[in-house]
Design a protein around this motif. Structure first.
Motif, PDB file in Angstrom:
ATOM      1  N   ALA A 109       0.834  -1.211   0.000  1.00 13.81           N
ATOM      2  CA  ALA A 109       0.000   0.000   0.000  1.00 13.81           C
ATOM      3  C   ALA A 109       0.864   1.255   0.000  1.00 13.81           C
ATOM      4  O   ALA A 109       0.552   2.229  -0.694  1.00 13.81           O
ATOM      5  CB  ALA A 109      -0.936  -0.005   1.202  1.00 13.81           C
ATOM      6  N   VAL A 110       1.944   1.236   0.760  1.00 14.46           N
ATOM      7  CA  VAL A 110       2.860   2.382   0.797  1.00 14.46           C
ATOM      8  C   VAL A 110       3.498   2.575  -0.573  1.00 14.46           C
ATOM      9  O   VAL A 110       3.593   3.698  -1.073  1.00 14.46           O
ATOM     10  CB  VAL A 110       3.934   2.204   1.892  1.00 14.46           C
ATOM     11  N   ALA A 111       3.906   1.481  -1.196  1.00 14.65           N
ATOM     12  CA  ALA A 111       4.519   1.558  -2.528  1.00 14.65           C
ATOM     13  C   ALA A 111       3.546   2.183  -3.517  1.00 14.65           C
ATOM     14  O   ALA A 111       3.918   3.079  -4.284  1.00 14.65           O
ATOM     15  CB  ALA A 111       4.936   0.166  -2.993  1.00 14.65           C
ATOM     16  N   GLU A 112       2.310   1.743  -3.485  1.00 13.00           N
ATOM     17  CA  GLU A 112       1.305   2.270  -4.409  1.00 13.00           C
ATOM     18  C   GLU A 112       1.041   3.748  -4.155  1.00 13.00           C
ATOM     19  O   GLU A 112       1.020   4.550  -5.084  1.00 13.00           O
ATOM     20  CB  GLU A 112       0.004   1.481  -4.254  1.00 13.00           C
ATOM     21  N   ARG A 113       0.889   4.128  -2.907  1.00 16.83           N
ATOM     22  CA  ARG A 113       0.632   5.540  -2.575  1.00 16.83           C
ATOM     23  C   ARG A 113       1.818   6.435  -2.884  1.00 16.83           C
ATOM     24  O   ARG A 113       1.652   7.638  -3.073  1.00 16.83           O
ATOM     25  CB  ARG A 113       0.271   5.676  -1.105  1.00 16.83           C
ATOM     26  N   SER A 114       2.994   5.858  -2.920  1.00 19.29           N
ATOM     27  CA  SER A 114       4.200   6.635  -3.208  1.00 19.29           C
ATOM     28  C   SER A 114       4.500   6.727  -4.704  1.00 19.29           C
ATOM     29  O   SER A 114       5.468   7.366  -5.098  1.00 19.29           O
ATOM     30  CB  SER A 114       5.406   6.008  -2.494  1.00 19.29           C
ATOM     31  N   GLY A 115       3.701   6.058  -5.514  1.00 19.64           N
ATOM     32  CA  GLY A 115       3.866   6.165  -6.962  1.00 19.64           C
ATOM     33  C   GLY A 115       4.728   5.089  -7.593  1.00 19.64           C
ATOM     34  O   GLY A 115       5.148   5.234  -8.747  1.00 19.64           O
ATOM     35  N   PHE A 116       5.005   4.007  -6.878  1.00 17.05           N
ATOM     36  CA  PHE A 116       5.783   2.911  -7.438  1.00 17.05           C
ATOM     37  C   PHE A 116       4.842   1.885  -8.055  1.00 17.05           C
ATOM     38  O   PHE A 116       3.764   1.626  -7.519  1.00 17.05           O
ATOM     39  CB  PHE A 116       6.636   2.245  -6.352  1.00 17.05           C
ATOM     40  N   LYS A 117       5.260   1.285  -9.154  1.00 16.56           N
ATOM     41  CA  LYS A 117       4.422   0.300  -9.832  1.00 16.56           C
ATOM     42  C   LYS A 117       4.410  -1.032  -9.105  1.00 16.56           C
ATOM     43  O   LYS A 117       3.408  -1.734  -9.114  1.00 16.56           O
ATOM     44  CB  LYS A 117       4.877   0.107 -11.270  1.00 16.56           C
TER      45      LYS A 117
END
Length: 72
Positions: A37-45
């Motif tokens: 979830a953190v990765a997604e919210r931070s803009g990582f694919k």
């Protein structure tokens, strides 16, 4: 791009990556969100790419970073 570099002392892409990593670290250490979830919210694919970038920036995996923050 030249004006951006002159003003910010970095390229637009480097600036974007730095902002994403900073946001990711903040979310990891201050929320209970999953790494994905953190990765997604931070803009990582992918969470794999996020984890690799976090480790490059901090020397710790996302889980280690989160654990070290909560132990303080």
């Amino acid at each position: 791009m030249r004006l951006f570099r002159d003003h910010m002392q970095t390229t637009p892409m480097r600036y974007l990556w730095d902002r994403r990593i900073t946001l990711g670290i903040e979310l990891l250490t201050n929320t209970g969100l999953t790494v994905a979830a953190v990765a997604e919210r931070s803009g990582f694919k992918t969470s794999f790419h996020f984890a690799r970038r976090i480790r490059e920036a901090t020397g710790l995996t996302p889980t280690e970073l989160r654990t070290s923050k909560w132990q303080q």
